[in-house]
Design a protein around this motif. Structure first.
Motif, mmCIF file in Angstrom:
data_model
loop_
_atom_site.group_PDB
_atom_site.id
_atom_site.type_symbol
_atom_site.label_atom_id
_atom_site.label_comp_id
_atom_site.label_asym_id
_atom_site.label_seq_id
_atom_site.Cartn_x
_atom_site.Cartn_y
_atom_site.Cartn_z
ATOM 1 N N TRP A 47 -0.856 -7.522 -40.524
ATOM 2 C CA TRP A 47 -0.593 -6.299 -39.825
ATOM 3 C C TRP A 47 -1.265 -5.073 -40.478
ATOM 4 C CZ3 TRP A 47 2.811 -2.161 -40.929
ATOM 5 C CH2 TRP A 47 3.480 -2.477 -42.001
ATOM 6 N N ARG A 48 -1.258 -5.125 -41.724
ATOM 7 C CA ARG A 48 -1.800 -4.206 -42.627
ATOM 8 C C ARG A 48 -3.262 -4.433 -42.899
ATOM 9 N NH1 ARG A 48 1.228 -0.408 -45.079
ATOM 10 N NH2 ARG A 48 3.456 -0.741 -45.421
ATOM 11 N N ALA A 49 -3.561 -5.626 -43.252
ATOM 12 C CA ALA A 49 -5.157 -5.809 -43.754
ATOM 13 C C ALA A 49 -5.976 -5.930 -42.497
ATOM 14 C CB ALA A 49 -5.013 -7.328 -44.357
ATOM 15 N N TRP A 50 -5.803 -6.174 -41.749
ATOM 16 C CA TRP A 50 -6.669 -6.369 -40.317
ATOM 17 C C TRP A 50 -6.821 -5.156 -39.718
ATOM 18 C CZ3 TRP A 50 -5.719 -11.263 -36.927
ATOM 19 C CH2 TRP A 50 -6.033 -12.469 -37.634
ATOM 20 N N PRO A 51 -8.265 -4.705 -39.424
ATOM 21 C CA PRO A 51 -8.545 -3.466 -38.519
ATOM 22 C C PRO A 51 -7.693 -3.592 -37.165
ATOM 23 C CG PRO A 51 -10.275 -4.947 -38.558
ATOM 24 C CD PRO A 51 -9.310 -5.565 -39.563
ATOM 25 N N ALA A 52 -7.631 -2.523 -36.662
ATOM 26 C CA ALA A 52 -6.800 -2.525 -35.477
ATOM 27 C C ALA A 52 -7.180 -3.265 -34.314
ATOM 28 C CB ALA A 52 -6.370 -0.941 -34.981
ATOM 29 N N GLY A 53 -8.728 -3.232 -34.298
ATOM 30 C CA GLY A 53 -9.422 -3.812 -33.407
ATOM 31 C C GLY A 53 -9.668 -5.500 -33.537
ATOM 32 N N ARG A 54 -8.977 -5.984 -34.622
ATOM 33 C CA ARG A 54 -8.947 -7.416 -34.543
ATOM 34 C C ARG A 54 -7.661 -7.864 -34.182
ATOM 35 N NH1 ARG A 54 -9.891 -11.067 -40.355
ATOM 36 N NH2 ARG A 54 -9.810 -12.979 -39.324
ATOM 37 N N ILE A 55 -6.519 -6.893 -34.291
ATOM 38 C CA ILE A 55 -5.209 -7.200 -34.033
ATOM 39 C C ILE A 55 -5.276 -7.207 -32.249
ATOM 40 C CG2 ILE A 55 -2.758 -6.813 -33.888
ATOM 41 C CD1 ILE A 55 -3.317 -5.772 -36.885
ATOM 42 N N PHE A 56 -5.833 -6.065 -31.896
ATOM 43 C CA PHE A 56 -6.065 -5.980 -30.419
ATOM 44 C C PHE A 56 -7.310 -5.788 -30.025
ATOM 45 C CE2 PHE A 56 -1.936 -3.618 -31.664
ATOM 46 C CZ PHE A 56 -1.150 -4.383 -31.028
ATOM 47 N N TYR A 173 6.080 -12.178 -36.743
ATOM 48 C CA TYR A 173 5.679 -11.106 -35.824
ATOM 49 C C TYR A 173 6.518 -11.536 -34.556
ATOM 50 C CZ TYR A 173 2.012 -10.397 -39.048
ATOM 51 O OH TYR A 173 1.231 -10.192 -40.234
ATOM 52 N N LEU A 174 7.179 -10.619 -33.946
ATOM 53 C CA LEU A 174 7.606 -10.719 -32.492
ATOM 54 C C LEU A 174 6.752 -9.934 -31.493
ATOM 55 C CD1 LEU A 174 10.083 -11.569 -30.601
ATOM 56 C CD2 LEU A 174 11.113 -9.615 -31.092
ATOM 57 N N VAL A 175 6.075 -10.682 -30.667
ATOM 58 C CA VAL A 175 5.277 -9.783 -29.746
ATOM 59 C C VAL A 175 5.894 -9.690 -28.384
ATOM 60 C CG1 VAL A 175 2.988 -10.014 -28.255
ATOM 61 C CG2 VAL A 175 3.288 -10.990 -30.743
ATOM 62 N N LEU A 176 6.019 -8.451 -28.058
ATOM 63 C CA LEU A 176 6.678 -7.917 -26.672
ATOM 64 C C LEU A 176 5.706 -7.174 -25.850
ATOM 65 C CD1 LEU A 176 9.799 -5.970 -28.120
ATOM 66 C CD2 LEU A 176 9.826 -8.265 -27.304
ATOM 67 N N GLN A 212 -0.531 -15.705 -31.074
ATOM 68 C CA GLN A 212 -1.082 -17.068 -31.675
ATOM 69 C C GLN A 212 -2.032 -16.655 -32.791
ATOM 70 O OE1 GLN A 212 -3.457 -19.599 -29.042
ATOM 71 N NE2 GLN A 212 -2.576 -21.138 -29.806
ATOM 72 N N THR A 213 -2.938 -15.529 -32.304
ATOM 73 C CA THR A 213 -4.051 -15.165 -33.462
ATOM 74 C C THR A 213 -3.475 -14.581 -34.614
ATOM 75 O OG1 THR A 213 -5.437 -14.521 -31.428
ATOM 76 C CG2 THR A 213 -5.874 -13.588 -33.299
ATOM 77 N N ALA A 218 -4.323 -19.922 -42.012
ATOM 78 C CA ALA A 218 -5.839 -20.412 -42.290
ATOM 79 C C ALA A 218 -5.362 -20.910 -43.776
ATOM 80 C CB ALA A 218 -6.772 -19.259 -42.476
ATOM 81 N N LEU A 219 -5.490 -22.160 -44.059
ATOM 82 C CA LEU A 219 -5.270 -22.656 -45.380
ATOM 83 C C LEU A 219 -6.331 -22.190 -46.295
ATOM 84 C CD1 LEU A 219 -3.848 -26.276 -44.739
ATOM 85 C CD2 LEU A 219 -2.543 -24.186 -45.708
ATOM 86 N N PRO A 220 -5.857 -21.563 -47.318
ATOM 87 C CA PRO A 220 -6.670 -21.560 -48.498
ATOM 88 C C PRO A 220 -7.766 -22.409 -48.986
ATOM 89 C CG PRO A 220 -4.673 -20.972 -49.063
ATOM 90 C CD PRO A 220 -4.467 -21.596 -48.072
ATOM 91 N N ASP A 221 -9.100 -22.034 -48.747
ATOM 92 C CA ASP A 221 -10.220 -22.874 -49.289
ATOM 93 C C ASP A 221 -10.980 -22.343 -50.341
ATOM 94 O OD1 ASP A 221 -12.473 -24.296 -49.434
ATOM 95 O OD2 ASP A 221 -13.412 -23.649 -47.362
ATOM 96 N N CYS A 222 -10.657 -23.020 -51.435
ATOM 97 C CA CYS A 222 -11.025 -22.596 -53.067
ATOM 98 C C CYS A 222 -12.595 -22.708 -53.033
ATOM 99 C CB CYS A 222 -10.461 -23.760 -53.949
ATOM 100 S SG CYS A 222 -8.696 -23.531 -54.096
ATOM 101 N N THR A 223 -13.198 -23.470 -52.039
ATOM 102 C CA THR A 223 -14.601 -23.282 -52.311
ATOM 103 C C THR A 223 -15.335 -22.238 -51.571
ATOM 104 O OG1 THR A 223 -14.935 -24.743 -50.154
ATOM 105 C CG2 THR A 223 -14.492 -25.899 -52.297
#
Length: 229
Positions: A47-56, A173-176, A212-213, A218-223
């Motif tokens: 909710w902090r790291a993603w840009p608003a356009g990715r959340i919505f 998160y709770l989505v209303l 859902q998004t 996303a499990l970390p991928d060390c590669t």
């Protein structure tokens, strides 16, 4: 002298063992439990790291009751994130009791621009807090406050026009959602009147897509260069 030499050798062996153990810990692959914890922490930061356009996203797909996919278009993203000011008073009490950090809101219009939907992402400290809040908050049209945007199809959508609503938890998160008609007609004006069954069919779909998004781990991928293990 022999005692001192023995003690020195003992310290040397202990140091070698300690350094070897530290190197093994720092260079080993992460365990499955550590990967899950890292994935959960990444979800909680979105909710902090993603840009608003990715959340919505600008457009969201939904099924209007047929097999043909339609698109809901974003009218705007509300700048306010206050927990108390984004929901009704009774809901605000529940959110604050469980540690609400913020409420992010955006409003969408269906493809025919007859229905508008405000989607709110309520941020909690962890999954347990979100789960407990969900148990106390039913899917109500009035739980989330409407977000209108002048100059758009959602310009007339205010709290009095709210007719449908949902609630869904996804991770921490709770989505209303709350929805009404784009002409701004009050809910009291249509109470008891027959309406098409699928008029607000997109409402739970939009809420589910965003929940859902936001919560899919996303499990970390060390590669991958996106993760540092």
């Amino acid at each position: 002298m022999w005692v001192a030499l023995a003690v020195a050798v003992g310290y040397l062996v202990l140091s070698v063992v300690s350094v070897t153990g530290a190197v093994r810990i720092l260079t080993r692959d992460p365990t499955a439990a550590e990967l899950r914890r890292a994935a959960d922490a990444e979800v909680a930061r979105r909710w902090r790291a993603w840009p608003a356009g990715r959340i919505f996203p600008e457009r969201l797909t939904y099924l209007p009751g047929t097999e043909e996919v339609e698109y809901a278009t974003r009218a705007g993203i509300a700048p306010e994130t206050d927990c108390a000011g984004s929901v009704d008073a009774a809901t605000a009490t529940v959110l604050q009791r469980h540690g609400c950090r913020a409420v992010l809101r955006a409003t969408y219009a269906d493809q025919l621009e007859g229905v508008v939907v405000t989607v709110g992402v309520v941020v909690f400290p962890d999954q347990q807090a979100a789960y407990q809040a969900r148990q106390e908050i039913p899917g109500s049209p009035t739980a989330l406050r409407a977000a209108a945007f002048p100059g758009t199809v959602a310009a007339r959508f205010d709290d009095a026009a709210r007719q449908s609503g949902t609630a869904e938890r996804g991770g921490p998160y709770l989505v209303l959602t709350t929805a009404g008609q784009s002409d701004g007609r009050p809910a009291t004006a249509v109470a008891g009147k027959q309406r098409p069954d699928d008029l607000f069919g997109l409402v739970p779909q939009l809420g589910h897509t965003i929940a859902q998004t936001l919560s899919t781990r996303a499990l970390p991928d060390c590669t991958s260069a996106d993760w540092q293990c």
